[in-house]
Motif scaffolding. Structure first.
Motif, PDB file in Angstrom:
ATOM      1  N   HIS A  20       0.827  -1.195   0.000  1.00 23.31           N
ATOM      2  CA  HIS A  20       0.000   0.000   0.000  1.00 23.31           C
ATOM      3  C   HIS A  20       0.870   1.257   0.000  1.00 23.31           C
ATOM      4  CE1 HIS A  20      -3.572   2.310   0.431  1.00 23.31           C
ATOM      5  NE2 HIS A  20      -3.142   2.879   1.537  1.00 23.31           N
ATOM      6  N   ALA A  21       2.003   1.215   0.694  1.00 24.62           N
ATOM      7  CA  ALA A  21       2.852   2.394   0.811  1.00 24.62           C
ATOM      8  C   ALA A  21       3.512   2.744  -0.523  1.00 24.62           C
ATOM      9  CB  ALA A  21       3.917   2.161   1.867  1.00 24.62           C
ATOM     10  N   GLU A  22       3.867   1.734  -1.336  1.00 27.69           N
ATOM     11  CA  GLU A  22       4.549   2.012  -2.589  1.00 27.69           C
ATOM     12  C   GLU A  22       3.604   2.598  -3.621  1.00 27.69           C
ATOM     13  OE1 GLU A  22       6.823  -1.155  -4.136  1.00 27.69           O
ATOM     14  OE2 GLU A  22       7.882  -1.499  -2.266  1.00 27.69           O
ATOM     15  N   GLY A  23       2.326   2.460  -3.460  1.00 31.61           N
ATOM     16  CA  GLY A  23       1.357   3.023  -4.390  1.00 31.61           C
ATOM     17  C   GLY A  23       1.245   2.192  -5.652  1.00 31.61           C
ATOM     18  N   ILE A  24       0.462   1.160  -5.601  1.00 31.57           N
ATOM     19  CA  ILE A  24       0.213   0.334  -6.777  1.00 31.57           C
ATOM     20  C   ILE A  24      -1.050   0.865  -7.440  1.00 31.57           C
ATOM     21  CG2 ILE A  24      -0.350  -1.970  -7.586  1.00 31.57           C
ATOM     22  CD1 ILE A  24       1.377  -3.065  -5.369  1.00 31.57           C
ATOM     23  N   TYR A  25      -0.993   0.992  -8.745  1.00 27.17           N
ATOM     24  CA  TYR A  25      -2.122   1.511  -9.507  1.00 27.17           C
ATOM     25  C   TYR A  25      -2.604   0.451 -10.486  1.00 27.17           C
ATOM     26  CZ  TYR A  25      -0.567   6.016  -7.758  1.00 27.17           C
ATOM     27  OH  TYR A  25      -0.208   7.054  -6.950  1.00 27.17           O
ATOM     28  N   ARG A  26      -3.832   0.620 -10.893  1.00 28.42           N
ATOM     29  CA  ARG A  26      -4.351  -0.219 -11.974  1.00 28.42           C
ATOM     30  C   ARG A  26      -4.925   0.682 -13.034  1.00 28.42           C
ATOM     31  NH1 ARG A  26      -9.811  -3.261  -9.905  1.00 28.42           N
ATOM     32  NH2 ARG A  26     -10.965  -1.392  -9.423  1.00 28.42           N
ATOM     33  N   TRP A  27      -4.853   0.223 -14.282  1.00 28.28           N
ATOM     34  CA  TRP A  27      -5.321   1.023 -15.404  1.00 28.28           C
ATOM     35  C   TRP A  27      -5.670   0.106 -16.559  1.00 28.28           C
ATOM     36  CZ3 TRP A  27      -0.286   0.600 -13.928  1.00 28.28           C
ATOM     37  CH2 TRP A  27       0.601   0.080 -14.856  1.00 28.28           C
ATOM     38  N   LEU A  28      -6.301   0.674 -17.558  1.00 34.21           N
ATOM     39  CA  LEU A  28      -6.673  -0.059 -18.763  1.00 34.21           C
ATOM     40  C   LEU A  28      -5.871   0.472 -19.941  1.00 34.21           C
ATOM     41  CD1 LEU A  28     -10.543  -0.170 -18.428  1.00 34.21           C
ATOM     42  CD2 LEU A  28      -8.928  -1.958 -17.908  1.00 34.21           C
ATOM     43  N   ASP A  29      -5.465  -0.449 -20.810  1.00 32.22           N
ATOM     44  CA  ASP A  29      -4.787  -0.003 -22.031  1.00 32.22           C
ATOM     45  C   ASP A  29      -5.837   0.292 -23.099  1.00 32.22           C
ATOM     46  OD1 ASP A  29      -5.626  -2.454 -22.972  1.00 32.22           O
ATOM     47  OD2 ASP A  29      -3.630  -3.338 -23.056  1.00 32.22           O
ATOM     48  N   ARG A  30      -5.400   0.588 -24.321  1.00 35.40           N
ATOM     49  CA  ARG A  30      -6.336   0.954 -25.393  1.00 35.40           C
ATOM     50  C   ARG A  30      -7.292  -0.169 -25.753  1.00 35.40           C
ATOM     51  NH1 ARG A  30      -2.985   4.721 -29.599  1.00 35.40           N
ATOM     52  NH2 ARG A  30      -1.899   5.887 -27.988  1.00 35.40           N
ATOM     53  N   ASP A  31      -6.859  -1.418 -25.558  1.00 39.86           N
ATOM     54  CA  ASP A  31      -7.693  -2.565 -25.887  1.00 39.86           C
ATOM     55  C   ASP A  31      -8.632  -2.966 -24.755  1.00 39.86           C
ATOM     56  OD1 ASP A  31      -6.457  -2.767 -28.374  1.00 39.86           O
ATOM     57  OD2 ASP A  31      -4.853  -4.041 -27.552  1.00 39.86           O
ATOM     58  N   GLY A  32      -8.562  -2.246 -23.643  1.00 39.96           N
ATOM     59  CA  GLY A  32      -9.446  -2.542 -22.515  1.00 39.96           C
ATOM     60  C   GLY A  32      -8.892  -3.595 -21.566  1.00 39.96           C
ATOM     61  N   HIS A  33      -7.601  -3.950 -21.684  1.00 40.94           N
ATOM     62  CA  HIS A  33      -6.992  -4.933 -20.792  1.00 40.94           C
ATOM     63  C   HIS A  33      -6.499  -4.253 -19.521  1.00 40.94           C
ATOM     64  CE1 HIS A  33      -7.193  -8.070 -23.785  1.00 40.94           C
ATOM     65  NE2 HIS A  33      -6.731  -7.201 -24.674  1.00 40.94           N
ATOM     66  N   GLU A  34      -6.693  -4.902 -18.417  1.00 39.05           N
ATOM     67  CA  GLU A  34      -6.345  -4.360 -17.105  1.00 39.05           C
ATOM     68  C   GLU A  34      -4.875  -4.628 -16.811  1.00 39.05           C
ATOM     69  OE1 GLU A  34      -8.855  -4.388 -13.023  1.00 39.05           O
ATOM     70  OE2 GLU A  34      -8.422  -6.330 -13.885  1.00 39.05           O
ATOM     71  N   HIS A  35      -4.181  -3.600 -16.266  1.00 40.49           N
ATOM     72  CA  HIS A  35      -2.767  -3.719 -15.895  1.00 40.49           C
ATOM     73  C   HIS A  35      -2.561  -3.157 -14.501  1.00 40.49           C
ATOM     74  CE1 HIS A  35      -1.440  -4.776 -19.962  1.00 40.49           C
ATOM     75  NE2 HIS A  35      -2.341  -3.916 -20.380  1.00 40.49           N
ATOM     76  N   PHE A  36      -1.501  -3.650 -13.819  1.00 43.63           N
ATOM     77  CA  PHE A  36      -1.141  -3.189 -12.488  1.00 43.63           C
ATOM     78  C   PHE A  36       0.325  -2.773 -12.500  1.00 43.63           C
ATOM     79  CE2 PHE A  36      -4.616  -6.124 -11.939  1.00 43.63           C
ATOM     80  CZ  PHE A  36      -5.406  -5.505 -10.996  1.00 43.63           C
ATOM     81  N   GLY A  37       0.676  -1.762 -11.727  1.00 43.63           N
ATOM     82  CA  GLY A  37       2.066  -1.349 -11.628  1.00 43.63           C
ATOM     83  C   GLY A  37       2.225  -0.150 -10.716  1.00 43.63           C
ATOM     84  N   GLU A  38       3.493   0.241 -10.483  1.00 47.35           N
ATOM     85  CA  GLU A  38       3.779   1.369  -9.605  1.00 47.35           C
ATOM     86  C   GLU A  38       3.571   2.701 -10.303  1.00 47.35           C
ATOM     87  OE1 GLU A  38       7.646   0.904  -7.920  1.00 47.35           O
ATOM     88  OE2 GLU A  38       7.161  -1.030  -7.048  1.00 47.35           O
ATOM     89  N   THR A  39       3.843   2.741 -11.617  1.00 44.47           N
ATOM     90  CA  THR A  39       3.645   3.993 -12.367  1.00 44.47           C
ATOM     91  C   THR A  39       2.908   3.674 -13.655  1.00 44.47           C
ATOM     92  OG1 THR A  39       5.805   3.712 -13.399  1.00 44.47           O
ATOM     93  CG2 THR A  39       5.703   5.125 -11.460  1.00 44.47           C
ATOM     94  N   PRO A  40       1.719   4.224 -13.835  1.00 45.00           N
ATOM     95  CA  PRO A  40       0.998   3.974 -15.080  1.00 45.00           C
ATOM     96  C   PRO A  40       1.658   4.729 -16.230  1.00 45.00           C
ATOM     97  CG  PRO A  40      -0.270   5.414 -13.638  1.00 45.00           C
ATOM     98  CD  PRO A  40       0.941   4.987 -12.880  1.00 45.00           C
ATOM     99  N   PRO A  41       1.574   4.203 -17.440  1.00 45.65           N
ATOM    100  CA  PRO A  41       2.165   4.905 -18.576  1.00 45.65           C
ATOM    101  C   PRO A  41       1.385   6.179 -18.871  1.00 45.65           C
ATOM    102  CG  PRO A  41       0.942   2.997 -19.332  1.00 45.65           C
ATOM    103  CD  PRO A  41       0.944   2.954 -17.841  1.00 45.65           C
ATOM    104  N   PRO A  42       2.031   7.142 -19.521  1.00 42.55           N
ATOM    105  CA  PRO A  42       1.304   8.364 -19.858  1.00 42.55           C
ATOM    106  C   PRO A  42       0.164   8.047 -20.820  1.00 42.55           C
ATOM    107  CG  PRO A  42       3.624   8.480 -20.553  1.00 42.55           C
ATOM    108  CD  PRO A  42       3.409   7.165 -19.924  1.00 42.55           C
ATOM    109  N   GLY A  43      -0.965   8.671 -20.598  1.00 36.46           N
ATOM    110  CA  GLY A  43      -2.117   8.478 -21.470  1.00 36.46           C
ATOM    111  C   GLY A  43      -2.968   7.267 -21.123  1.00 36.46           C
TER     112      GLY A  43
END
Length: 171
Positions: A20-43
């Motif tokens: 929790h302290a490191e800040g994990i984020y989740r986001w979707l790419d252009r195809d709608g696939h879910e990703h997890f990581g510490e820094t989301p890509p721009p856009g």
């Protein structure tokens, strides 16, 4: 040994707070696939902080593609089967069919065993003749029982067919 256990236990207890302290984020790419990581890509769209207690499903992405939808079964074109026929449910029809089929299979196995049976080595010719006569009588009796069981199974299947039982209920 106790120090290793205490160290492992403290590491396991600290793991959720580190995540929790490191800040994990989740986001979707252009195809709608879910990703997890510490820094989301721009856009990246739908970026939100993730914690282990949160749901893994992102409901809607503003300005982007929706996440993949879960599979839903197609609508049935055939009418639903009745739940009871002649006051019996599907499992009752299945159990009855299995009992008739089991009786036939059991008698077939007994008949094969009886045909393969032979007198013991120490019997005299007179005893062997009696054994053969009894064996033939037992085989004839088993054949009659097998015919009766097969007839009972056929009668049951005919009654079920006339009652409107779907064929899948008897398998």
């Amino acid at each position: 040994m106790a120090n290793r256990f205490a160290l492992a236990l403290s590491a396991l207890l600290a793991l959720p707070s580190v995540l929790h302290a490191e800040g994990i984020y989740r986001w979707l790419d252009r195809d709608g696939h879910e990703h997890f990581g510490e820094t989301p890509p721009p856009g990246a769209t739908g970026v939100e902080p993730w914690t282990p207690s949160k749901s893994r499903r992102i409901s809607r992405v503003p300005g982007g593609n929706a996440p993949p939808r879960r599979y839903s079964a197609p609508a049935r074109s055939a009418p639903l089967e009745p739940t009871e026929i002649e006051g019996k449910r599907e499992y009752q029809w299945r159990n009855k069919a299995r009992s008739f089929e089991g009786a036939v299979e059991s008698l077939e196995a007994k008949l094969e065993r009886e045909k393969d049976r032979s007198p013991s080595l120490g019997t005299s010719s007179l005893s062997a003749a009696r054994f053969d006569a009894r064996k033939e009588a037992r085989i004839e009796a088993l054949k009659r029982k097998l015919e009766a069981a097969e007839q009972a199974l056929d009668d049951f299947e005919d009654r079920a067919r006339h009652a409107g039982v779907p064929p899948g209920w008897l398998r």
